[in-house]
Write an enzyme that holds these catalytic residues in place. Structure first.
Site, short mmCIF file in Angstrom:
data_model
loop_
_atom_site.label_atom_id
_atom_site.label_comp_id
_atom_site.label_asym_id
_atom_site.label_seq_id
_atom_site.Cartn_x
_atom_site.Cartn_y
_atom_site.Cartn_z
N HIS A 49 6.06 -12.24 3.86
CA HIS A 49 6.26 -11.95 5.28
C HIS A 49 6.19 -13.22 6.13
CE1 HIS A 49 6.41 -9.06 8.59
NE2 HIS A 49 5.52 -9.80 9.22
N HIS A 96 9.04 -3.69 11.40
CA HIS A 96 7.68 -3.19 11.31
C HIS A 96 7.71 -1.94 10.45
CE1 HIS A 96 3.65 -3.76 13.54
NE2 HIS A 96 3.99 -4.87 12.94
#
Length: 749
Positions: A49, A96
């Protein structure tokens, strides 16, 4: 360094999502064993990430340079593009996904909050949001969990609406797809765009030895612990235990933070600023130091905390929302504090910029972590993963849609069924929950090919489209990547805008699977070729891997956010306007039903070779649309996408609520099957309408560029297409407008 109190065992290393090889590299960098806080810091910064360690090599394929690009991909919190006359736009899209799968309301809300901070951290005021959402099927079917999918959809939409509405930033459009591959692993990709003067853009660098490091915004809690690591692994049946990795947002506090930060940035005391997003305080400290080629030292005892007994490990890894880090010129700290006191927010001095290149963390003056900042931020291992063409592909691509045509049945019923498909149907149930008119600058509302927002006080507007057909990417990732960029560019061109730049959100499964890594690379290659053709470099974005659950990976979904510029004229919308206007089809229809909504909706088949895209033809079509718009000739322009020509014509009739109007159409079929003529998804096709008084001038512009056909006229209360389709506009509108609402009302009844 203090003696570590917890022995770092292989089990603890594995729980931090760090491999033994990576742990060995950490020891080399430090020259010793890390303590637990340092291991946690490395675990988040070296996660996919934050570091893109599995994707960095293939991301290099994307074009990032352009005459309008001022801040390019990877340099800052968001990309920045020059739109002329001293104005710039900052924009970005991010995912998300995992948080939204576990806690849909807060997962989606904090996704919006995070992307907005990326924008105003650059010194730009956010003026618009959009979103690209993917869910499993909301129709009950054997093996599906429609009830859970509806729960996710309800929570995600409510979370997006809550955050954007409370902050007073319009959510002006987006897309929503439904496919079984997203069941249990929804995609929530949030896009935001901001406006600034060129001289107002601020960078995220820690420069000037001795300059103060200030903590801004909300106090730190234990929510969001390890969120970056959580987003860098597969969802499993145990993922509900990761609920602490989902942050909790406060949009009212962020509204204050927005105004305070923008006021602060109008002073000359700010050296650099960064959002505490993924990896929180860890990311913001080491990345600003790395960009500034400096070091940074903080004391966590000075960090505002809303929970008692927090230890350095928790403070450094927390992803509590509405927080920022700012580097202030030495001696000017009081100015920042005064501004933040005015807005009733924290502005606490927690450290300083140093010259030794280290990210040093102290607790009450005692060093608890000491790591070279640049090694932490920039030197995560980069992997070249094995790639392999998926086993399913040859069989899937060889499927012949014609084998199903005997089962098509009535074509009017087929069209109604497509309009009732949640992927094609009106998304009013979603966007009516958003305030898309706040600030009164939205000139093209949700539901058109692109949404448009004006730059008040100028003759400029910005058109935005988010797009990706993931079924095409599943059946041919290269072609699907090309088409995602091309359709987003075509949508923007349909509004009359010149496409400028792309931001992307690359949603894929586990990159350790050679077939998934092959999908990722091929999709990027397709995106690259399309971006080069349209001269739309990539200004930023996000990679979201590990999108899979125990049932398997999602379909590859490289979501494209495209921005375009309109100057000196009104935007074009997608719906027919006036009785008697002439309807023209630009582009050629081919026998291309592979991967179509027709196959998926009528036969539950996701196979076949998807449409082929000729990039030169696509570019010529876009240029033609912009030229027609500049002349003021376009009454409407609507892309032929999912559902083909029949759906495009129906939507042109019914998408202007309260002003639906029919059309009579006769098209040359060129030996096409009826199914392909109506529902083929051949690329580079647009339905336009023009005033008959301008027809001759329009044809003179079209003829040298694009194959076209005058196919009919606007008028009446029915849609007629050759002798194959004849249906009242009211019936088409009811099916299309109520499809999602009807299904969701069943969920709550």
């Amino acid at each position: 360094m203090p003696t570590q109190t917890i022995e770092i065992t292989p089990d603890i290393i594995a729980k931090h999502n760090v491999t033994m090889s990576e742990y060995g590299e950490i020891k080399k960098i430090l020259g010793r064993e890390p303590n637990l806080t340092e291991l946690g810091i490395f675990s988040v910064m070296w996660s996919e990430h934050c570091s893109y360690k599995n994707s960095k090599n293939v991301l290099k394929l994307l074009p990032k340079e352009g005459k309008r690009i001022l801040v390019k991909a990877g340099e800052e919190n968001a990309g920045v593009v020059d739109i002329g006359d001293g104005y710039v736009i900052a924009f970005k899209i991010e995912s998300h996904n995992h948080p939204s799968a576990i806690e849909p309301f807060q997962g989606a809300a904090t996704g919006v909050g995070g992307i907005l901070r990326d924008i105003f951290t650059m010194g730009a005021r956010p003026i618009a949001c959009m979103d690209s959402l993917r869910f499993g099927k909301i129709d009950s079917a054997p093996g599906s969990d429609a009830a859970h999918t509806k729960h996710l959809l309800t929570g995600v939409v409510a979370g997006i609406a809550h955050y954007g509405n409370c902050m007073g930033i319009p959510t002006i459009g987006g897309e929503v797809y439904f496919d079984e591959s997203y069941e249990g692993n929804p995609l929530v990709n949030a896009f935001a765009l901001g406006l600034a003067k060129k001289e107002e853009i601020v960078k995220a660098k820690a420069e000037g030895i001795g300059n103060a490091v200030l903590y801004l915004g909300a106090a730190t809690g234990r929510d969001g612990m390890g969120g970056a690591s959580f987003a860098s692994k597969d969802l499993t049946e145990e993922s509900q235990k990761d609920r602490p990795a989902v942050q909790v947002g406060d949009p009212f506090l962020q509204k204050l933070l927005l105004e305070a930060v923008l006021e602060l940035l109008k002073t000359d005391c700010v050296v650099g600023i960064q959002d505490m997003g993924a990896a929180g305080l860890t990311c913001s400290t080491c990345e600003t130091a790395s960009r500034g080629n400096t070091g940074i030292e903080i004391d966590v005892a000075q960090v505002p905390q809303r929970e008692t007994g927090m230890v350095p490990y928790e403070i450094m890894l927390s992803e509590s929302q509405e927080r920022m880090l700012v580097i202030i010129k030495k001696g000017r700290e009081h100015e920042a504090k005064r501004i933040f006191e005015k807005w009733d927010l924290h502005a606490e001095e927690i450290g300083k910029v140093t010259g030794d290149g280290m990210m040093r963390v102290k607790e009450n003056g005692v060093t608890v972590s000491e790591i070279p900042a640049k090694r932490l931020a920039d030197d995560a291992p980069v992997y070249v993963r094995e790639e392999k063409e998926p086993e399913y592909l040859k069989k899937a691509q060889s499927f012949d849609p014609k084998t199903l045509f005997s089962k098509t049945g009535d074509l009017n019923a087929a069209l109604l069924k497509l309009l009732d498909s949640p992927t094609i149907a009106s998304k009013e149930w979603v966007y009516e929950q958003y305030d898309h008119m706040v600030r009164t600058n939205t000139t093209v509302l949700p539901g058109s090919d692109a949404s448009v927002i004006r730059i008040k006080g100028t003759n400029k507007s910005v058109a935005i489209s988010v797009d990706c057909n993931s079924t095409y990417c599943y059946l041919d990732p290269y072609e699907g990547g090309k088409i995602a960029v091309a359709e987003a560019a075509r949508n923007v061109a349909c509004s009359g805008a010149e496409p400028l730049s792309v931001t992307n959100c690359l949603n894929f499964g586990n990159p350790h699977n050679p077939e998934i890594f092959w999908q990722l690379k091929k999709s990027i290659e397709g995106m690259r070729d399309a971006c080069l053709m349209f001269d739309t470099p990539v200004s930023g974005g996000n990679v979201s891997l590990y999108n899979q659950n125990p049932k398997g990976a999602i379909d590859p979904t490289p979501t494209i956010g495209m921005v375009g510029l309109i100057e000196g004229r009104d935007p074009v919308t997608s719906f027919f306007k006036k009785e008697g206007d002439v309807i023209i089809l630009l582009g050629k229809t081919k026998e291309e039903l592979g991967g179509s909504e027709f196959l998926k909706t009528l036969f539950n088949v996701k196979s076949g070779l998807p449409p082929r895209l000729d990039l030169k033809e696509a570019k010529k079509l876009n240029d033609l649309l912009i030229a027609l718009a500049k002349k003021g000739f376009l009454k409407s322009a609507h892309d032929c996408a999912e559902g083909g020509l029949a759906v495009a014509l129906a939507e042109s009739c019914i998408s202007n609520r309260g002003r639906e109007i029919g059309a009579v159409v006769n098209v040359t079929t060129d030996h096409l099957s009826n199914e392909a003529f109506l529902f083929s998804e051949s690329q580079s096709r647009v339905v336009i309408s023009v005033d008959p008084a301008n027809l001759k001038a329009v044809e003179e512009l079209i003829k040298p560029n694009i194959q076209y056909e005058i196919i009919g006229k606007v008028g009446g209360d029915r849609l007629q297409i050759n002798k194959l389709i004849e249906a009242p506009v009211a019936v088409l509108s009811h099916a299309w407008r109520n499809a999602i609402k009807r299904r969701m009302e069943v969920a709550t009844a």
